[in-house]
Design an enzyme around this catalytic site. Structure first.
Site, PDB file in Angstrom:
ATOM      1  N   GLU A 376      -5.031 -40.851   6.103  1.00 33.33           N
ATOM      2  CA  GLU A 376      -4.260 -41.646   6.528  1.00 33.33           C
ATOM      3  C   GLU A 376      -4.929 -42.578   6.726  1.00 33.33           C
ATOM      4  OE1 GLU A 376      -1.803 -42.636   3.893  1.00 33.33           O
ATOM      5  OE2 GLU A 376      -0.685 -44.193   4.832  1.00 33.33           O
ATOM      6  N   THR A 503      -0.949 -54.513  -8.223  1.00 32.14           N
ATOM      7  CA  THR A 503      -1.374 -53.316  -7.519  1.00 32.14           C
ATOM      8  C   THR A 503      -0.929 -52.327  -7.367  1.00 32.14           C
ATOM      9  OG1 THR A 503      -1.143 -53.896  -4.833  1.00 32.14           O
ATOM     10  CG2 THR A 503       0.913 -54.203  -5.769  1.00 32.14           C
TER      11      THR A 503
END
Ligand code: NAG
Ligand code: NAG
Ligand code: NAG
Ligand code: NAG
Ligand code: NAG
Length: 511
Positions: A376, A503
């Site tokens: 992440e 997106t």
């Protein structure tokens, strides 16, 4: 299809050789069972995963927002309107999954947007629900019209988009026109706090598409007014590098409150949409292209860095003012794809090659870990390497700052753009490797789950969450990169795009 065809071929060979002497038969059989390299039908494998995920969601969660696959329960993190259904629609469409398409579009007309028990995010609601419905409408009123059983459900995609936007639009009623992001529909109030660069700057594609489809330009004018504050930032110190701006904006004044940022979460899709709006309509949005060029040039000049221990890799730094921080994250890995798109559309090898270098860097974050999935958050500041990751840093050029993986798409998304632009099959293989790794590590219970630690075999622990963007993004990119056709909604190989993707990976038709 490929697999079935080869089995049929085997059957033909077997019956043809059955009259030959035993030795020859043996050889022929040996050839058949040892020789053929397993031709995996990758695209079909992704469809199978989509259907398995949908079956889990449909059984235990529909029409709530998302599946908790470990416990076979559900959550409503996106207002309880059925976020996974809205997000899965366009993937079901491009995969031709008629039953799922119709299950979803029969649900959409039943949603009452005015009813929710939790706060509403203008941004998340726009990219998932509004984006999903408008894209679904573009597909079903266009090239995939055959997939809808009931045309009334297609019309409802647009009327429900209008209803949703009408429920949301009071967010823009601020002194500056910059909206608040977090809304309380129960008393039509907002949470009074600064808004973000991405949450303000990632509305323009969806709200403009809604205006263009309905002929009601009030939606486009709301988002364009807000966007203007991002393009002419005030105070000037909030633009530390030309085109690269701060992350927090005060809705009462339209002023920026800081000068930090990058292509990271909270800022990311503002930059993404600058070039995508130019793709959407080069006449109306040339001014956004110019801002993208400014930001892209500064990014190459000031943020592109090579880690000390792996100078072959390129990672994008972040900034606070003009101070550079050597840190990035999975979310930012859409950047390669966005530079590639810009390079294609603007006919620039500089942007294209920089984008490909960023794709390589993000691939390296996957290649380094025990699960073959990237982390992440990661860093590459040689002065700040955690003591227990020195060897890892020396080998891989980065260290892990947050080891989770939340079924995010950005790395595969950029592989997709890289493949479309170059035709280099390496990117198909990388996308397949990522898909196989994600399938091996996150598959659990009735679906797929976010995990805690990409750098231990098995992923550490399941966090019992199947995000809606698993359907919208991961599975769509993983599928379309392998399909390799020239369907009009595929990102163009040459920069001449007929559709542009929001997106959340919902493609809308260009103007
Ligand atoms: C909110 O959406 C519902 C449909 O779900 C619609 O009936 C209602 O008119 C909308 N509210 C506003 C304020 O537009
Ligand atoms: C709206 O309702 C919430 C609770 O649901 C409350 O916290 C907030 O203060 C209310 N806002 C206004 C402006 O009344
Ligand atoms: C951006 O960089 C290109 C070279 O890659 C240059 O030709 C162009 O003038 C620059 N544009 C701006 C606005 O800086
Ligand atoms: C960014 O820089 C400002 C001013 O130099 C400082 O006050 C602030 O704490 C920094 N923010 C972060 C997140 O580092
Ligand atoms: C996905 O995982 C399942 C269960 O672990 C496995 O049976 C299947 O072969 C995997 N698919 C791919 C394409 O790796």
């Amino acid at each position: 299809m490929v697999r079935i065809a080869s089995w049929i071929a085997f059957g033909g060979v077997l019956s043809a050789v059955s009259a030959r002497p035993a030795r020859e038969v043996d050889d022929a059989v040996k050839r058949q069972y040892s020789a053929p390299p397993a031709v995996v039908d990758r695209a079909q494998a992704v469809i199978d995963t989509f259907r398995l995920s949908w079956a889990g969601y449909s059984t235990y969660a529909f029409p709530n927002d998302e599946l908790h696959p470990v416990t076979n329960t559900f959550g409503n993190s996106r207002n309880g309107w059925g976020a996974s259904a809205a997000d899965a629609l366009t993937t079901a469409l491009v995969m031709g999954q008629r039953d799922i398409v119709n299950q979803i579009i029969s649900h959409i007309p039943k949603i009452d947007w005015s009813v929710t028990s939790s706060e509403v995010s203008l941004f998340e609601t726009t990219i998932r629900y509004l984006g999903g419905m408008l894209s679904g409408y573009d597909f079903l009123s266009g090239p995939l019209a055959d997939l809808a059983d009931d045309p009334a459900n297609v019309d409802a995609l647009l009327t429900q988009s209008v209803n949703l936007a009408n429920n949301l639009s009071y967010a823009f009623q601020t002194p500056s026109g910059v909206p608040y992001n977090i809304l309380d529909f129960s008393n039509r109030s907002f949470v009074v706090e600064p808004n973000g660069l991405a949450t303000v700057g990632t509305l323009i594609l969806e709200w403009t598409r809604l205006s263009d489809l309905t002929g009601d330009y009030s939606y486009a004018s709301l988002v364009e007014r807000a966007e203007r504050y991002l393009l002419a930032p005030s105070p000037p110190s909030s633009e530390p590098f030309p085109g690269l701006v701060g992350m927090n904006i005060e809705p009462t004044t339209g002023q920026f409150l800081d000068a930090r940022g990058g292509w990271i979460g909270g800022a990311d899709s503002f930059y993404e949409y600058l070039i995508k709006m130019y793709v959407y309509d080069p006449n109306r949005y040339a001014f956004l292209r110019d801002r993208w060029i400014l930001a892209a040039n500064s990014t190459i000049e000031y943020l592109g860095t090579h880690p000390m221990t792996r100078p072959d890799l390129t990672f994008l730094a972040t900034y606070n003012g003009t101070a550079i921080q050597l840190q990035s994250e999975h979310l930012a890995c859409f950047d390669g794809g966005n530079f590639i798109l810009g390079g294609q559309v603007l006919n620039s090898d500089d942007y294209l090659n920089f984008g490909l270098a960023l794709v390589d860097g993000c691939h390296a974050t996957y290649a380094a870990t025990a699960t073959a999935i990237g982390p992440e958050v990661f860093g590459w500041d040689a002065r700040q390497v955690p003591a227990n990751q020195v060897d890892f840093f020396v080998r891989n050029g980065f260290y892990i700052l947050n080891s989770g993986y939340q079924l995010r798409p950005e790395v595969i998304e950029s592989y997709y753009y890289a493949y479309r632009a170059t035709g280099d099959k390496k990117y198909q293989d990388w996308a397949w490797d990522a898909f196989v790794a994600i399938n091996a590590t996150t598959r659990v219970g009735s679906g797929y789950s976010s995990i805690r630690n990409v750098n231990v075999a098995g992923g550490g622990r399941f966090t019992n969450m199947m995000e809606s963007f698993w359907f919208a993004e991961v599975l769509k990119y993983s599928y379309l990169i392998q399909v390799d056709d020239d369907a009009p909604w595929q990102v163009s190989r040459t920069g001449d795009n007929q559709w542009v993707w929001n997106t959340e990976a919902h493609p809308v038709r260009v103007w």
